[in-house]
Design a protein around this motif. Structure first.
Motif, PDB file in Angstrom:
ATOM      1  N   VAL A  29       0.858  -1.183   0.000  1.00 35.64           N
ATOM      2  CA  VAL A  29       0.000   0.000   0.000  1.00 35.64           C
ATOM      3  C   VAL A  29       0.896   1.235   0.000  1.00 35.64           C
ATOM      4  O   VAL A  29       1.690   1.440   0.920  1.00 35.64           O
ATOM      5  N   ILE A  30       0.778   2.049  -1.046  1.00 36.17           N
ATOM      6  CA  ILE A  30       1.596   3.266  -1.160  1.00 36.17           C
ATOM      7  C   ILE A  30       0.749   4.466  -0.736  1.00 36.17           C
ATOM      8  O   ILE A  30      -0.290   4.740  -1.335  1.00 36.17           O
ATOM      9  N   ILE A  31       1.209   5.157   0.305  1.00 34.54           N
ATOM     10  CA  ILE A  31       0.476   6.297   0.859  1.00 34.54           C
ATOM     11  C   ILE A  31       1.199   7.578   0.479  1.00 34.54           C
ATOM     12  O   ILE A  31       2.409   7.721   0.722  1.00 34.54           O
ATOM     13  N   VAL A  32       0.485   8.502  -0.136  1.00 33.81           N
ATOM     14  CA  VAL A  32       1.048   9.817  -0.466  1.00 33.81           C
ATOM     15  C   VAL A  32       0.370  10.835   0.443  1.00 33.81           C
ATOM     16  O   VAL A  32      -0.834  11.068   0.350  1.00 33.81           O
ATOM     17  N   SER A  33       1.150  11.425   1.328  1.00 30.84           N
ATOM     18  CA  SER A  33       0.592  12.314   2.347  1.00 30.84           C
ATOM     19  C   SER A  33       1.241  13.688   2.288  1.00 30.84           C
ATOM     20  O   SER A  33       2.374  13.837   1.823  1.00 30.84           O
ATOM     21  N   GLY A  34       0.525  14.686   2.816  1.00 30.68           N
ATOM     22  CA  GLY A  34       1.148  15.979   3.059  1.00 30.68           C
ATOM     23  C   GLY A  34       2.239  15.823   4.099  1.00 30.68           C
ATOM     24  O   GLY A  34       2.159  14.959   4.985  1.00 30.68           O
ATOM     25  N   SER A  35       3.272  16.630   4.014  1.00 31.09           N
ATOM     26  CA  SER A  35       4.447  16.461   4.881  1.00 31.09           C
ATOM     27  C   SER A  35       4.137  16.691   6.361  1.00 31.09           C
ATOM     28  O   SER A  35       4.878  16.250   7.229  1.00 31.09           O
ATOM     29  N   GLU A  36       3.010  17.370   6.659  1.00 27.52           N
ATOM     30  CA  GLU A  36       2.684  17.629   8.058  1.00 27.52           C
ATOM     31  C   GLU A  36       2.448  16.341   8.851  1.00 27.52           C
ATOM     32  O   GLU A  36       2.602  16.310  10.074  1.00 27.52           O
ATOM     33  N   LEU A  37       2.089  15.240   8.154  1.00 26.10           N
ATOM     34  CA  LEU A  37       1.836  13.965   8.831  1.00 26.10           C
ATOM     35  C   LEU A  37       3.049  13.032   8.817  1.00 26.10           C
ATOM     36  O   LEU A  37       2.953  11.888   9.256  1.00 26.10           O
ATOM     37  N   GLN A  38       4.162  13.515   8.347  1.00 26.68           N
ATOM     38  CA  GLN A  38       5.309  12.639   8.116  1.00 26.68           C
ATOM     39  C   GLN A  38       5.752  11.877   9.365  1.00 26.68           C
ATOM     40  O   GLN A  38       5.895  10.647   9.339  1.00 26.68           O
ATOM     41  N   GLU A  39       5.952  12.577  10.458  1.00 27.43           N
ATOM     42  CA  GLU A  39       6.497  11.909  11.647  1.00 27.43           C
ATOM     43  C   GLU A  39       5.511  10.942  12.303  1.00 27.43           C
ATOM     44  O   GLU A  39       5.884   9.807  12.612  1.00 27.43           O
ATOM     45  N   PRO A  40       4.244  11.329  12.534  1.00 30.73           N
ATOM     46  CA  PRO A  40       3.341  10.338  13.121  1.00 30.73           C
ATOM     47  C   PRO A  40       3.101   9.135  12.211  1.00 30.73           C
ATOM     48  O   PRO A  40       3.004   8.000  12.694  1.00 30.73           O
ATOM     49  N   LEU A  41       3.024   9.340  10.899  1.00 33.73           N
ATOM     50  CA  LEU A  41       2.804   8.207  10.007  1.00 33.73           C
ATOM     51  C   LEU A  41       4.000   7.255  10.005  1.00 33.73           C
ATOM     52  O   LEU A  41       3.824   6.023   9.947  1.00 33.73           O
ATOM     53  N   LYS A  42       5.202   7.786  10.085  1.00 28.07           N
ATOM     54  CA  LYS A  42       6.384   6.916  10.135  1.00 28.07           C
ATOM     55  C   LYS A  42       6.380   6.072  11.410  1.00 28.07           C
ATOM     56  O   LYS A  42       6.756   4.902  11.395  1.00 28.07           O
ATOM     57  N   GLN A  43       5.967   6.678  12.510  1.00 28.17           N
ATOM     58  CA  GLN A  43       5.885   5.923  13.759  1.00 28.17           C
ATOM     59  C   GLN A  43       4.820   4.827  13.663  1.00 28.17           C
ATOM     60  O   GLN A  43       5.041   3.684  14.074  1.00 28.17           O
ATOM     61  N   LEU A  44       3.671   5.167  13.110  1.00 23.36           N
ATOM     62  CA  LEU A  44       2.559   4.220  13.035  1.00 23.36           C
ATOM     63  C   LEU A  44       2.786   3.158  11.964  1.00 23.36           C
ATOM     64  O   LEU A  44       2.228   2.057  12.046  1.00 23.36           O
ATOM     65  N   GLU A  45       3.600   3.461  10.960  1.00 17.21           N
ATOM     66  CA  GLU A  45       3.913   2.485   9.907  1.00 17.21           C
ATOM     67  C   GLU A  45       4.501   1.210  10.506  1.00 17.21           C
ATOM     68  O   GLU A  45       4.075   0.093  10.185  1.00 17.21           O
ATOM     69  N   THR A  46       5.470   1.366  11.394  1.00 20.90           N
ATOM     70  CA  THR A  46       6.135   0.211  12.000  1.00 20.90           C
ATOM     71  C   THR A  46       5.153  -0.643  12.785  1.00 20.90           C
ATOM     72  O   THR A  46       5.137  -1.876  12.655  1.00 20.90           O
ATOM     73  N   GLN A  47       4.331   0.008  13.582  1.00 16.93           N
ATOM     74  CA  GLN A  47       3.359  -0.724  14.397  1.00 16.93           C
ATOM     75  C   GLN A  47       2.355  -1.483  13.522  1.00 16.93           C
ATOM     76  O   GLN A  47       2.043  -2.649  13.771  1.00 16.93           O
ATOM     77  N   PHE A  48       1.864  -0.825  12.481  1.00 21.61           N
ATOM     78  CA  PHE A  48       0.873  -1.468  11.611  1.00 21.61           C
ATOM     79  C   PHE A  48       1.465  -2.686  10.910  1.00 21.61           C
ATOM     80  O   PHE A  48       0.815  -3.738  10.816  1.00 21.61           O
ATOM     81  N   GLU A  49       2.680  -2.569  10.415  1.00 22.98           N
ATOM     82  CA  GLU A  49       3.296  -3.693   9.703  1.00 22.98           C
ATOM     83  C   GLU A  49       3.571  -4.870  10.639  1.00 22.98           C
ATOM     84  O   GLU A  49       3.497  -6.034  10.222  1.00 22.98           O
ATOM     85  N   GLN A  50       3.881  -4.569  11.906  1.00 22.68           N
ATOM     86  CA  GLN A  50       4.064  -5.651  12.875  1.00 22.68           C
ATOM     87  C   GLN A  50       2.751  -6.394  13.119  1.00 22.68           C
ATOM     88  O   GLN A  50       2.733  -7.615  13.257  1.00 22.68           O
TER      89      GLN A  50
END
Length: 372
Positions: free
Chosen positions: A38-59
């Motif tokens: 799943v490729i997510i294209v987001s505004g940069s304002e969400l960059q840090e929380p999405l990176k944190q949540l990416e790891t948790q979701f994939e686990q």
């Protein structure tokens, strides 16, 4: 014979354990050929929380791989419509839902199909605010209220000594993002134009000579405006006073980076709530173009994950207001609203407007591009 039965029983136990372990492996390990990307294209304002949540979701979902891409909100729309990405987006998350409405209108103009699988979903909220280094903010806004006319007069004066500041403060430097690429720059110029005419925005507003002059002044004064709000604030903090004095940014990122400002510059900036301001809701949509049903289902699982209370609390920790109203700003661990950030308020006494419609955003971009 007795020993033979014991041996057979032992073998059956081993085989049973093997079957159980194999079943667990199938349940929790990615199955080759069945993993969804799943490729997510987001505004940069969400960059840090999405990176944190990416790891948790994939686990939690080992058969789903996430890829995060970040662009300015207007870029998200333009690049998708013009098919200019070198990847196939699955989910788009611009800074506000109006951008998705713009995308839908433009897409349907040349395509008969709907652009999205489902109705777009809100992910997190924030509002546009002003920031200024505290000493300078006291000179520019002595009553503690952000005022567009004060910023405009300072830009016209060109330096702090012309508006009551110290002569060694040098030039007055206001910063905003590029309105042709970024949502926050478009919101900034919309609110500024509205304050100039003293009424609601419409197409005629942008033919007003005073508004045209304002756009020219801002464009001349803001040297190489950044393409995204996150980049803007990083530069604002790195440059410090004398190179960046006042800016308009999202409340979320202003709250999240205030500690960094204190460490880098030895002092934090002050947050000023604009009145009126514009509430912007980061909104997600699953696109149909080149996205099959299996990938769309994986994307739905990710969006459901983001809207759960635990993940919404992560957005709060990064300065966002939750889309899930059951989350309390004050009770979230490490909430920035509990950290005595200068100017920060849980419930600011300001009017929150919805983002302008697609037509107004178009007028803002048009006037910015032709301004001199």
């Amino acid at each position: 014979m007795k020993n033979k039965r014991k041996s057979q029983q032992k073998n059956r136990i081993i085989i049973s354990l093997g079957i159980i372990l194999a079943s667990l492996g199938l349940a929790y390990a990615p199955i080759p050929g069945l993993q969804q990307t799943v490729i997510i294209v987001s505004g940069s304002e969400l960059q840090e929380p999405l990176k944190q949540l990416e790891t948790q979701f994939e686990q939690e979902n080992p058969n789903i791989k996430l890829e995060l891409k970040f662009q300015g909100s207007q870029e998200i729309v333009n690049k998708f419509i013009d098919n200019q990405n070198d990847f196939t987006p699955t989910i788009l998350i611009p800074a506000n839902g109006e951008k998705l409405r713009e995308l839908s209108t433009r897409y349907k103009a040349t395509n008969s199909a709907e652009p999205f699988y489902d109705q777009p979903q809100p992910i997190a909220k924030t509002i546009l605010v002003g920031i200024a280094w505290q000493e300078r903010g006291k000179v520019l806004f002595p009553d503690g209220r952000f005022r567009w006319d004060k910023v405009e007069k300072a830009m016209q004066a060109g330096n702090w000594s012309g508006i009551g500041g110290a002569s060694d403060w040098g030039s007055f430097d206001f910063v905003t993002t590029n309105p042709t690429r970024s949502n926050s720059g478009q919101l900034t110029m919309s609110l500024w134009a509205q304050s100039k005419v003293g009424g609601n925005l419409n197409s005629a507003t942008f033919n007003n000579s005073a508004v045209e002059s304002l756009f020219g002044l801002v464009k001349r004064s803001v040297y190489q405006p950044p393409r995204s709000t996150d980049i803007l604030l990083e530069e604002f903090i790195a440059k410090g006073a004398n190179d960046a004095d006042v800016a308009t940014v999202y409340e979320s990122i202003a709250l999240h980076r205030w500690e960094q400002a204190g460490k880098t510059q030895g002092k934090p900036y002050q947050i000023y709530y604009l009145n009126p301001t514009i509430e912007t809701i980061s909104t997600a949509a699953i696109v149909r173009r080149n996205v099959n049903g299996g990938t769309a289902n994986a994307a739905r699982k990710f969006l459901d994950f983001l809207n759960q209370k635990e993940q919404q609390a992560v957005f709060v920790q990064y300065g966002f207001r939750p889309a899930n109203n059951s989350v309390d700003l004050k009770t979230v661990p490490n909430s920035p609203w509990n950290q005595n950030i200068p100017g920060a308020e849980v419930t600011p006494a300001v009017t929150k407007l919805s983002p302008p419609d697609t037509q107004i955003f178009g007028e803002v971009q048009r006037l910015w591009e032709r301004a001199e």
